[in-house]
Design an enzyme around this catalytic site. Structure first.
Site, PDB file in Angstrom:
ATOM      1  N   GLU A 182      -8.212  -5.163  18.721  1.00 20.77           N
ATOM      2  CA  GLU A 182      -7.765  -3.819  19.059  1.00 20.77           C
ATOM      3  C   GLU A 182      -8.934  -2.915  19.440  1.00 20.77           C
ATOM      4  OE1 GLU A 182      -3.680  -3.684  16.339  1.00 20.77           O
ATOM      5  OE2 GLU A 182      -5.620  -3.196  15.442  1.00 20.77           O
ATOM      6  N   VAL A 237     -12.507   4.866 -10.179  1.00 19.80           N
ATOM      7  CA  VAL A 237     -12.509   4.154 -11.455  1.00 19.80           C
ATOM      8  C   VAL A 237     -13.682   3.178 -11.445  1.00 19.80           C
ATOM      9  CG1 VAL A 237     -11.267   2.520 -12.919  1.00 19.80           C
ATOM     10  CG2 VAL A 237     -10.047   4.408 -11.832  1.00 19.80           C
ATOM     11  N   ASP A 245      -4.696  -6.012  -1.934  1.00 23.52           N
ATOM     12  CA  ASP A 245      -5.956  -6.713  -1.677  1.00 23.52           C
ATOM     13  C   ASP A 245      -6.733  -7.030  -2.938  1.00 23.52           C
ATOM     14  OD1 ASP A 245      -5.446  -6.625   1.015  1.00 23.52           O
ATOM     15  OD2 ASP A 245      -6.611  -4.811   1.369  1.00 23.52           O
ATOM     16  N   ALA A 286      -0.826  -4.999   4.901  1.00 23.69           N
ATOM     17  CA  ALA A 286      -0.127  -3.866   4.302  1.00 23.69           C
ATOM     18  C   ALA A 286       1.157  -4.286   3.600  1.00 23.69           C
ATOM     19  CB  ALA A 286       0.181  -2.821   5.375  1.00 23.69           C
ATOM     20  N   GLN A 287       1.910  -5.225   4.182  1.00 20.50           N
ATOM     21  CA  GLN A 287       3.192  -5.601   3.589  1.00 20.50           C
ATOM     22  C   GLN A 287       3.034  -6.263   2.223  1.00 20.50           C
ATOM     23  OE1 GLN A 287       6.447  -5.200   3.922  1.00 20.50           O
ATOM     24  NE2 GLN A 287       6.000  -3.702   5.511  1.00 20.50           N
ATOM     25  N   GLY A 323      -5.809   3.780  -7.057  1.00 21.04           N
ATOM     26  CA  GLY A 323      -5.729   3.576  -5.615  1.00 21.04           C
ATOM     27  C   GLY A 323      -4.446   4.125  -5.030  1.00 21.04           C
ATOM     28  N   GLY A 360      -3.580   3.566  -1.778  1.00 20.89           N
ATOM     29  CA  GLY A 360      -3.287   2.843  -0.553  1.00 20.89           C
ATOM     30  C   GLY A 360      -1.820   2.458  -0.532  1.00 20.89           C
ATOM     31  N   PHE A 361      -1.475   1.464   0.261  1.00 24.46           N
ATOM     32  CA  PHE A 361      -0.073   1.062   0.357  1.00 24.46           C
ATOM     33  C   PHE A 361       0.468   0.594  -0.995  1.00 24.46           C
ATOM     34  CE2 PHE A 361      -1.332   0.496   4.868  1.00 24.46           C
ATOM     35  CZ  PHE A 361      -0.377   1.322   5.436  1.00 24.46           C
ATOM     36  N   GLY A 362      -0.304  -0.221  -1.728  1.00 22.22           N
ATOM     37  CA  GLY A 362       0.171  -0.737  -3.006  1.00 22.22           C
ATOM     38  C   GLY A 362       0.369   0.351  -4.032  1.00 22.22           C
TER      39      GLY A 362
END
Length: 509
Positions: free
Chosen positions: A178, A83, A315, A326-327, A15, A17-19
């Site tokens: 939003e 994966v 996540d 995200a944090q 992945g 993403g952010f992580g």
């Protein structure tokens, strides 16, 4: 790229993403070889997907190429693929990509495959109410939103016209708020005066959620501010309302008033998230537990129980009821990288992951946002400035930040939308994919079935040719055997990956 050596510690990151991405960057100077596997060739800044869907930003501005981001990092190898399974004993991950399958070995595994949209057991809702988890989702919604106004302009029946101009957003969290706010601004401000037969300002935007407040996790004051601002925009907010069915032309809900149907051609889903199937497979392979959302229940140091070589971040992990934001992903990814570096240096590991809450933010409308940062609660224009600064900070790449600012200026200070282009392919790709599937996977299945059938046929022919009526075994004739050069009949078809008929079909494809 520097040449790899066999003895270096192998870190596989699933992945980007952010992580995953922040873990990879934190290992830039470590004595490791990193393999970063991701299902797309880009890193997605998910918090701004709704702006792609409503024509403010292009997909390229929130999805920079992974290879471009890590181009100066010599110890990383980027691979495309999903994966599908993890062999925890052999320490290998199995990966599927278009037209190919492969395996990658690891010494340490970091899994940060993100989350998928949850329809709470009603996955068929997705055909009529796309989620907001991918570029494909955002582009499909963009096509549906702008296409709805175009088709409304063609309708002669007022009921049909109203159905096309009714937009329903399910989920009153940040993404739903939003989306609803931007569709309302689009209809009431940006598109006004551009159509001859409809008035876009008469469009209905309905926000639905089963909970009793919008932005419930932000606290009463900010929730009330957001609700008031949505009402000023003309958004109809239906709380304590449960969705029971979704079809092509409307949505069925249960409210305090009873069962109701809302006629709408354009629906979108922002109501829940769930861990991807990989989480369940990894948990089963490692003997770990999962929570109700399918996330892996990890140890305090983000590792799987009994497997200190496997980290789950963002996540994918369930720890101390941390939110899927995200944090959490960024900090847990960096934490996993730090644990790896400590191990390689012989330092003590196993420290508890400590999450520092930097707050939550959501835009409600132009120049209006809410921000909850510890005991600080901001709203209105000040909240919007805070939102703007934070999102610019985490957008990857100077080019992306610069063009995002330009497009925000056009959309927020002017009346235009820089990205209104949409296509029929974007509108119907979800249905086509479901109908026809992955062409590479379909061909793999066809070839496997054809090879099995050919093998069975060849075995039957051999059995018949190799036995006389009296039961005496004889030499099979050369006409019925496949030669190394290609052979004849079913055996040759098997060597080519299919029966004669299917081999011709494959050639046509």
């Amino acid at each position: 790229m520097a040449e790899r050596t066999a003895h270096r510690h192998r870190v596989v990151i699933v992945g980007a993403g952010f992580g995953g991405l922040f873990a990879a960057k934190a290992l830039k100077n470590a004595d490791v070889d990193i393999t970063l596997i991701n299902g797309t060739a880009y890193h997605l800044f998910q918090p701004l997907l709704y702006q792609v869907a409503t024509g403010i930003l292009s997909e390229g501005e929130i999805a920079p190429p992974i290879r471009e981001i890590v181009r100066k990092q010599d110890n990383i190898d980027v691979k495309l693929g999903w994966v599908t399974d993890v062999d925890v004993e052999a320490k290998k991950v199995k990966v599927t990509a278009p037209s190919i399958e492969y395996e990658v070995g690891y010494d340490t595994l970091i899994v940060g495959a993100g989350a998928s949209q949850s329809y709470f057991g009603n996955d068929h809702f997705a055909d009529h109410a796309p989620g907001m988890k991918s570029i494909d989702d955002a582009l499909e919604l963009r096509a549906r939103i702008f296409g709805a106004f175009e088709l409304a302009d063609l309708q002669q029946d007022p009921a049909d016209q109203e159905r096309w101009m009714t937009f329903v957003v399910v989920g009153a969290g940040p993404t739903g708020v939003e989306m609803a706010g931007q569709i309302a601004e689009l209809a009431h401000r940006n598109l006004a005066g551009q159509y001859k037969h409809i008035d876009p300002r008469k469009a209905r935007v309905i926000l639905i959620d089963a909970v009793d407040a919008v932005l419930k996790t932000f606290g009463d004051r900010l929730s009330t501010h957001a609700l008031r601002q949505l009402h000023l925009l003309g958004v109809e907010v239906e709380l304590e309302t449960k969705v029971v069915d979704v079809d092509a032309t409307g949505i069925e809900v249960e409210t305090k008033r009873g069962h109701e149907r809302i006629e709408s051609m354009t629906k979108m889903w922002a109501a829940g998230v769930a861990a991807p199937p990989l989480a369940r497979k990894l948990a089963e392979a490692a003997g770990a537990q999962t929570d109700r959302a399918g996330r892996i229940m990890v140890e305090p140091d983000c590792t799987l129980p009994g497997h200190p070589e496997i980290f789950a971040v963002g996540d994918m992990m369930s720890l101390d009821r941390l939110p899927g934001v995200a944090q959490v992903a960024i900090q847990s990814g960096r934490f996993a990288a730090d644990q790896i570096k400590r191990r390689l240096k012989g330092k003590e590991t196993g420290q508890k992951f400590q999450y520092f809450d930097k707050g939550s933010m959501a835009t409600v409308s132009r120049f209006n946002a809410v921000a909850s940062i510890g005991k600080i609660h901001l709203s209105g224009f000040i909240g919007w400035l805070m939102w703007l600064a934070v999102h610019l900070l985490y957008l990857v790449g100077f080019k992306n930040r610069f063009t995002a600012v330009v497009h925000w200026f056009v959309s927020f200070f002017g009346r235009g939308r820089s990205e209104r282009v949409s296509t029929f392919q974007q509108s119907y790709a979800r249905i086509a994919t479901r109908e026809y599937g992955d062409p590479f996977e379909r061909r793999r299945v066809e070839e496997a079935e054809a090879a099995a059938a050919a093998e069975k046929e060849a075995a039957a022919e051999k059995a018949v040719a190799g036995t006389t009526p009296s039961g005496t075994t004889v030499q099979a004739s050369s006409a019925s055997t496949a030669s190394p050069a290609g052979g004849t009949g079913a055996a040759a078809a098997a060597a080519k990956g299919g029966t004669p008929a299917k081999a011709k079909a494959a050639g046509r494809r």
